[in-house]
Design an enzyme around this catalytic site. Structure first.
Site, PDB file in Angstrom:
ATOM      1  N   GLU A  48      38.855  35.922  41.319  1.00  0.00           N
ATOM      2  CA  GLU A  48      39.932  36.374  40.362  1.00  0.00           C
ATOM      3  C   GLU A  48      40.265  36.939  40.277  1.00  0.00           C
ATOM      4  OE1 GLU A  48      43.341  34.883  41.966  1.00  0.00           O
ATOM      5  OE2 GLU A  48      43.727  36.978  41.430  1.00  0.00           O
ATOM      6  N   SER A  49      40.073  38.519  40.188  1.00  0.00           N
ATOM      7  CA  SER A  49      39.612  39.280  39.059  1.00  0.00           C
ATOM      8  C   SER A  49      40.692  39.604  38.080  1.00  0.00           C
ATOM      9  CB  SER A  49      39.808  41.087  40.203  1.00  0.00           C
ATOM     10  OG  SER A  49      40.773  41.266  40.504  1.00  0.00           O
ATOM     11  N   CYS A  78      34.282  40.789  47.402  1.00  0.00           N
ATOM     12  CA  CYS A  78      36.016  40.016  47.374  1.00  0.00           C
ATOM     13  C   CYS A  78      36.223  40.353  45.434  1.00  0.00           C
ATOM     14  CB  CYS A  78      36.658  39.252  47.757  1.00  0.00           C
ATOM     15  SG  CYS A  78      37.906  38.803  48.075  1.00  0.00           S
ATOM     16  N   ARG A 105      44.751  45.292  46.216  1.00  0.00           N
ATOM     17  CA  ARG A 105      44.356  43.602  45.969  1.00  0.00           C
ATOM     18  C   ARG A 105      45.600  42.923  46.456  1.00  0.00           C
ATOM     19  NH1 ARG A 105      44.979  41.665  40.270  1.00  0.00           N
ATOM     20  NH2 ARG A 105      44.654  40.085  40.803  1.00  0.00           N
ATOM     21  N   HIS A 175      33.679  37.546  52.326  1.00  0.00           N
ATOM     22  CA  HIS A 175      32.858  36.688  51.682  1.00  0.00           C
ATOM     23  C   HIS A 175      32.000  35.823  52.424  1.00  0.00           C
ATOM     24  CE1 HIS A 175      35.660  35.307  48.057  1.00  0.00           C
ATOM     25  NE2 HIS A 175      36.228  35.543  48.748  1.00  0.00           N
ATOM     26  N   GLU A 177      28.477  35.200  52.183  1.00  0.00           N
ATOM     27  CA  GLU A 177      28.376  33.903  51.265  1.00  0.00           C
ATOM     28  C   GLU A 177      28.549  32.405  52.136  1.00  0.00           C
ATOM     29  OE1 GLU A 177      30.463  35.310  49.733  1.00  0.00           O
ATOM     30  OE2 GLU A 177      31.545  34.126  48.638  1.00  0.00           O
TER      31      GLU A 177
HETATM   32  N1  GLN Z   1      43.055  37.920  45.445  1.00  0.00           N
HETATM   33  C1  GLN Z   1      41.882  38.266  44.617  1.00  0.00           C
HETATM   34  C2  GLN Z   1      42.736  39.050  43.483  1.00  0.00           C
HETATM   35  O1  GLN Z   1      42.379  39.630  43.001  1.00  0.00           O
HETATM   36  C3  GLN Z   1      40.300  37.799  45.130  1.00  0.00           C
HETATM   37  C4  GLN Z   1      40.033  37.076  46.040  1.00  0.00           C
HETATM   38  C5  GLN Z   1      38.999  36.649  45.996  1.00  0.00           C
HETATM   39  O2  GLN Z   1      37.970  37.147  45.683  1.00  0.00           O
HETATM   40  N2  GLN Z   1      38.769  35.791  47.496  1.00  0.00           N
HETATM   41  O3  GLN Z   1      41.685  39.031  42.227  1.00  0.00           O
END
Ligand code: GLN
Length: 192
Positions: A48-49, A78, A105, A175, A177
């Site tokens: 979550e950024s 992400c 986002r 992702h 990874e």
């Molecule tokens: N929705 C997240 C964000 O805005 C990112 C999601 C993720 O890293 N899988 O930071």
């Protein structure tokens, strides 16, 4: 063996550590500024950024991280891609500005916000790694709405860039990874 830092404040850093090992690198889980001196490149994971930003500020890591990115390769996936962008919308938030992209986002919407799909990488990606489609896992992913002149698109999904390279840096909105395919991590290791 290349030492690949994985920013480990929040998010799926453990999966990146395993992916780095599969690609032939040595992961270093970075939580303190002193560790920047011992790594050849850094991965900013998904998560979550907004939370990651808070923790980066709390730990006084924004400046050392931005400074590291001015010298060494950084790969953001992400939430990591969001932190590396020059412009963030929906809502606007601070970012490191390491890669000239504008990201929106959570842009796929609530109903279909996560999916696993196959994408066709650019021939350039296949040439530098190995041929074959890429399995892309999207989890509440951003969409890259604009890219700068120095930015090369290595894969798209629905016409939007999802894997881009800008000089020494790499950004994925999905992702890599979370799949067994280590080509994206291998590509990053090539840049170190
Ligand atoms: N929705 C997240 C964000 O805005 C990112 C999601 C993720 O890293 N899988 O930071």
């Amino acid at each position: 063996m290349k030492k690949v830092g994985v920013l480990s404040l929040q998010g799926d850093f453990a999966a990146h550590g395993a992916a780095v090992e599969r690609a032939g690198g040595e992961p270093v889980f970075v939580r303190e500024r002193d560790q920047f001196a011992e790594i050849d490149g850094l991965i900013i994971p998904g998560g979550e950024s907004t939370t990651m930003l808070k923790l980066l500020r709390y730990e006084d890591l924004m400046e050392p991280l931005a400074e590291f990115g001015r010298r060494k390769p950084v790969f953001g996936t992400c939430a990591g891609a969001i932190l590396m962008a020059t412009h963030v919308s929906s809502p606007e938030q601070e970012s490191l500005g390491l890669v000239d992209i504008a990201v929106e986002r959570n842009a796929y919407g609530r109903q279909v916000d996560s999916r696993v799909t196959e994408i066709e990488p650019d021939p350039e990606f296949e040439k530098r790694t190995a041929p074959g489609k890429l399995e892309a896992v999207f989890i509440r992913a951003p969409i890259i709405r604009g890219i700068g002149k120095e930015t090369r698109v290595l894969a798209r999904y629905n016409g939007d860039p999802v894997l881009v390279e800008a000089g020494r840096h790499l950004v994925a909105t999905f992702h890599p990874e979370l799949t067994g395919d280590s080509r994206v991590h291998a590509l990053f290791l090539e840049k170190l």
